[in-house]
Design a protein around this motif. Structure first.
Motif, mmCIF file in Angstrom:
data_model
loop_
_atom_site.group_PDB
_atom_site.id
_atom_site.type_symbol
_atom_site.label_atom_id
_atom_site.label_comp_id
_atom_site.label_asym_id
_atom_site.label_seq_id
_atom_site.Cartn_x
_atom_site.Cartn_y
_atom_site.Cartn_z
ATOM 1 N N TYR B 36 0.860 -1.181 0.000
ATOM 2 C CA TYR B 36 0.000 0.000 0.000
ATOM 3 C C TYR B 36 0.896 1.230 0.000
ATOM 4 O O TYR B 36 2.020 1.215 0.516
ATOM 5 N N VAL B 37 0.343 2.312 -0.522
ATOM 6 C CA VAL B 37 1.094 3.567 -0.569
ATOM 7 C C VAL B 37 0.237 4.684 0.006
ATOM 8 O O VAL B 37 -0.991 4.692 -0.162
ATOM 9 N N VAL B 57 4.589 -9.541 -9.737
ATOM 10 C CA VAL B 57 3.330 -8.831 -9.973
ATOM 11 C C VAL B 57 3.604 -7.377 -10.296
ATOM 12 O O VAL B 57 4.530 -6.772 -9.760
ATOM 13 N N LYS B 58 2.775 -6.865 -11.165
ATOM 14 C CA LYS B 58 2.928 -5.457 -11.563
ATOM 15 C C LYS B 58 1.764 -4.657 -11.012
ATOM 16 O O LYS B 58 0.618 -5.105 -11.004
ATOM 17 N N GLY B 59 2.104 -3.452 -10.533
ATOM 18 C CA GLY B 59 1.069 -2.598 -9.978
ATOM 19 C C GLY B 59 0.946 -1.309 -10.753
ATOM 20 O O GLY B 59 1.414 -1.192 -11.880
ATOM 21 N N ILE B 60 0.368 -0.333 -10.084
ATOM 22 C CA ILE B 60 0.187 0.964 -10.723
ATOM 23 C C ILE B 60 1.492 1.744 -10.733
ATOM 24 O O ILE B 60 2.413 1.450 -9.962
ATOM 25 N N LYS B 61 1.574 2.710 -11.624
ATOM 26 C CA LYS B 61 2.674 3.676 -11.673
ATOM 27 C C LYS B 61 4.044 3.022 -11.854
ATOM 28 O O LYS B 61 5.044 3.552 -11.380
ATOM 29 N N ARG B 77 9.754 -2.900 -6.176
ATOM 30 C CA ARG B 77 10.783 -2.334 -7.052
ATOM 31 C C ARG B 77 10.175 -1.356 -8.044
ATOM 32 O O ARG B 77 8.997 -1.444 -8.406
ATOM 33 N N LYS B 78 11.035 -0.425 -8.448
ATOM 34 C CA LYS B 78 10.703 0.460 -9.569
ATOM 35 C C LYS B 78 12.019 0.850 -10.220
ATOM 36 O O LYS B 78 12.948 1.284 -9.537
ATOM 37 N N VAL B 81 12.621 6.066 -10.395
ATOM 38 C CA VAL B 81 11.632 6.775 -9.579
ATOM 39 C C VAL B 81 11.468 8.216 -10.039
ATOM 40 O O VAL B 81 12.344 8.813 -10.653
ATOM 41 N N GLN B 82 10.305 8.745 -9.668
ATOM 42 C CA GLN B 82 10.000 10.143 -9.984
ATOM 43 C C GLN B 82 9.723 10.882 -8.681
ATOM 44 O O GLN B 82 9.401 10.269 -7.651
ATOM 45 N N TRP B 83 9.814 12.200 -8.756
ATOM 46 C CA TRP B 83 9.551 13.010 -7.577
ATOM 47 C C TRP B 83 8.168 12.693 -6.980
ATOM 48 O O TRP B 83 7.983 12.662 -5.773
ATOM 49 N N SER B 84 7.213 12.385 -7.849
ATOM 50 C CA SER B 84 5.847 12.119 -7.393
ATOM 51 C C SER B 84 5.719 10.785 -6.657
ATOM 52 O O SER B 84 4.646 10.471 -6.129
ATOM 53 N N ASP B 85 6.787 10.001 -6.607
ATOM 54 C CA ASP B 85 6.747 8.746 -5.850
ATOM 55 C C ASP B 85 7.018 8.979 -4.367
ATOM 56 O O ASP B 85 6.961 8.029 -3.573
#
Lengths: 114, 113
Positions: B36-37, B57-61, B77-78, B81-85
């Motif tokens: 969860y985020v 598994v793949k999620g959003i964003k 994992r990503k 990353v972006q500032w919005s993360d």
């Protein structure tokens, strides 16, 4: 429309007072929950109701009393507030017994007891 | 007792860096796993979940997580990353014994622009 809404978002009160936090969900879910998030960010379940029936009642002081007038509402009443009750309280809902495993959360109610 | 541990309480990264957040649980039975985020000022929301099948598994964003049963892990994992993360990330485990969610303490991720 907010799916799970809880009020108030912020609550500052004195020790010994009684306060309530309200929660409503418009997702048609059968199960609702109250979680407490302490200062270390741990989320601990307090109560769970399935269609107005209490199904989880973790070890919390009996000063905390949940009330579910219908399956869309689960309110939390706290008597004789203590300093240690300061936390963020989250309401959540899910399909019956976490059918899909997904919880939908409210934005939290930050309670500060002085 | 069953528990979920997230090893890093705070992670600071620059934009475009790769991310991996650790999550380990202690339970010998069947589990369902979640990330969860919570973005600043917002409610907790589901990022991704594992019930069965492909352990990746793949999620959003652009997030993904891999369930490694032998290691009791479900790391998030990503690749970039972006500032919005910038957010707080919580790992949770649903136990088949009592259908209760056990939560990790969360990892606060800050992305520097």
């Amino acid at each position: 429309d907010t799916a799970v809404s809880q009020t108030p978002k912020y609550l500052v009160t004195q020790m010994g007072n009684d306060k309530s936090i309200k929660c409503e969900q418009n997702l048609g879910h059968d199960t609702m929950y109250w979680y407490k998030q302490d200062s270390k960010k741990f989320l601990k379940i307090m109560f769970s109701y399935n269609n107005k029936e209490l199904i989880i009642n973790e070890t919390v002081p009996n000063r905390f009393s949940p009330k579910s007038p219908d399956k869309a509402h689960l309110n939390l009443h706290i008597n004789s507030l203590e300093l240690g009750d300061s936390a963020v309280y989250f309401c959540a809902s899910s399909q019956k017994n976490l059918g899909t495993g997904e919880l939908f959360f409210g934005e939290g109610s930050r309670l500060t007891v002085l | 007792a069953q528990s979920v541990s997230q090893h890093n309480h705070h992670v600071i990264l620059s934009e475009a860096a790769s991310l991996e957040l650790g999550c380990n649980y202690s339970y010998g039975g069947t589990v369902n796993l979640f990330w969860y985020v919570q973005y600043p000022g917002q409610h907790l929301q589901l990022l991704l979940k594992y019930f069965s099948g492909d352990p990746l598994v793949k999620g959003i964003k652009g997030f993904e997580a891999e369930f490694i049963k032998s290691k009791f892990s479900f790391n998030l994992r990503k690749p970039s990353v972006q500032w919005s993360d910038t957010a707080e990330y919580f790992c949770a485990v649903l136990l088949d014994s009592n259908y209760q969610l056990i939560w990790g303490a969360g990892t606060k991720l800050i992305i520097k622009p």
